[in-house]
Scaffold this motif. Structure first.
Motif, PDB file in Angstrom:
ATOM      1  N   VAL A 168      25.279  11.537  47.969  1.00 23.74           N
ATOM      2  CA  VAL A 168      23.826  11.448  48.071  1.00 23.74           C
ATOM      3  C   VAL A 168      23.159  11.232  46.718  1.00 23.74           C
ATOM      4  O   VAL A 168      22.120  10.569  46.632  1.00 23.74           O
ATOM      5  N   ARG A 169      23.721  11.758  45.653  1.00 24.52           N
ATOM      6  CA  ARG A 169      23.046  11.692  44.356  1.00 24.52           C
ATOM      7  C   ARG A 169      22.740  10.258  43.933  1.00 24.52           C
ATOM      8  O   ARG A 169      21.772  10.016  43.211  1.00 24.52           O
ATOM      9  N   ARG A 170      23.550   9.299  44.388  1.00 24.63           N
ATOM     10  CA  ARG A 170      23.315   7.892  44.044  1.00 24.63           C
ATOM     11  C   ARG A 170      22.168   7.277  44.852  1.00 24.63           C
ATOM     12  O   ARG A 170      21.707   6.187  44.541  1.00 24.63           O
ATOM     13  N   ARG A 171      21.724   7.993  45.879  1.00 24.47           N
ATOM     14  CA  ARG A 171      20.682   7.461  46.765  1.00 24.47           C
ATOM     15  C   ARG A 171      19.335   8.149  46.560  1.00 24.47           C
ATOM     16  O   ARG A 171      18.367   7.828  47.250  1.00 24.47           O
ATOM     17  N   LEU A 172      19.268   9.072  45.635  1.00 21.78           N
ATOM     18  CA  LEU A 172      18.064   9.878  45.515  1.00 21.78           C
ATOM     19  C   LEU A 172      16.893   9.113  44.901  1.00 21.78           C
ATOM     20  O   LEU A 172      17.045   8.375  43.937  1.00 21.78           O
ATOM     21  N   ALA A 173      15.714   9.333  45.469  1.00 24.28           N
ATOM     22  CA  ALA A 173      14.450   8.913  44.875  1.00 24.28           C
ATOM     23  C   ALA A 173      13.759  10.203  44.462  1.00 24.28           C
ATOM     24  O   ALA A 173      13.272  10.953  45.308  1.00 24.28           O
ATOM     25  N   THR A 174      13.749  10.503  43.166  1.00 21.25           N
ATOM     26  CA  THR A 174      13.254  11.795  42.699  1.00 21.25           C
ATOM     27  C   THR A 174      11.741  11.760  42.470  1.00 21.25           C
ATOM     28  O   THR A 174      11.170  10.734  42.120  1.00 21.25           O
TER      29      THR A 174
END
Length: 251
Positions: free
Chosen positions: A160-166
């Motif tokens: 998931v970390r590669r897909r995050l929009a922070t």
């Protein structure tokens, strides 16, 4: 003589107004926006004083207080940022206490009839499809830290970390989903409930959300009758009923 009398009356009126209508500055996490607005309104109805809210991410508020911002009460979305200020002697530790609980949910844009079971098998990631997942910045924002811990517990962080929009806070993360700029978001249950533009698709396991805590404290050197009155109200039963109405649990 008349001029002196006018000046004296003006000073007297100003002094009375100040004594009768002081503001208590409450720095509160953005996820408390709606609930604290209602608490502030209820306080104003039974007090001559008022609560002035400053709302932002807990990390932003703590940094502002550290830099000298004039706050009276701090309500953080996690223990870490409260402890950060306590370590620097900036809060009155005798008043520091856990106040509220929350939980994490998965939201998708409104209108979708999605029912997703969030589990360690990872099937829930397939169900939400391709695209960005909105969340508060895990490096700074409490909701992001909680989301990262939840994803690690589910064995999904590396994916998931590669897909995050922070985002800067949970409300900003929610807005990304509301506008369709993210296919899903991980936010507090209370914020999801407040939005008419998202659907709660799934609930993260309660065991994962159990560490979510909102502590409250007076700031150092702010032990005075007006601040104490607001602090007692925020931590009292009437405010507790308001917080429960907005979906928070009480500690």
């Amino acid at each position: 003589m008349l001029l002196r009398l006018v000046c004296f009356v003006s000073v007297l009126i100003a002094s009375v107004a100040t004594a009768q209508g002081q503001y208590v500055k409450v720095f509160a996490a953005a996820s408390l926006s709606d609930a604290m607005a209602a608490v502030a309104e209820a306080f104003a109805q039974q007090s001559e004083h008022r609560i002035k809210l400053v709302l932002a991410g807990s990390s932003t508020l703590a940094r502002q207080i550290e830099a000298g911002a004039d706050a009276d009460v701090f309500l953080s979305a996690d223990e870490e940022w409260m402890d950060y200020l306590a370590d620097r002697k900036l809060v009155d530790q005798s008043s520091q206490r856990p106040l509220l609980k929350n939980s994490l949910v998965l939201v998708v844009p409104g209108g979708q009839n999605a029912k997703i079971a969030i589990a360690a098998d990872g099937k829930w990631l397939t169900q939400i499809g391709q695209g960005r997942i909105a969340v508060g910045d895990p490096a700074h924002v409490p909701v992001g830290k909680y989301a990262m811990a939840a994803l690690k517990a589910l064995g999904a962080w590396s994916v998931v970390r590669r897909r995050l929009a922070t985002a800067l806070d949970t409300r900003a993360a929610l807005a990304l989903v509301e506008r369709g700029e993210a296919v899903a978001g991980i936010v507090y249950a209370t914020d999801a409930r407040a939005s008419q533009s998202v659907t709660i698709a799934g609930q993260f396991p309660q065991a994962i959300s159990s560490s979510i805590a909102y502590p409250v404290a007076r700031l150092a050197a702010k032990d005075n009758p007006v601040v104490n009155a607001a602090y007692r109200f925020i931590t009292g039963p009437e405010a507790g009923r308001i917080f429960r109405h907005y979906g928070f649990g009480l500690q």
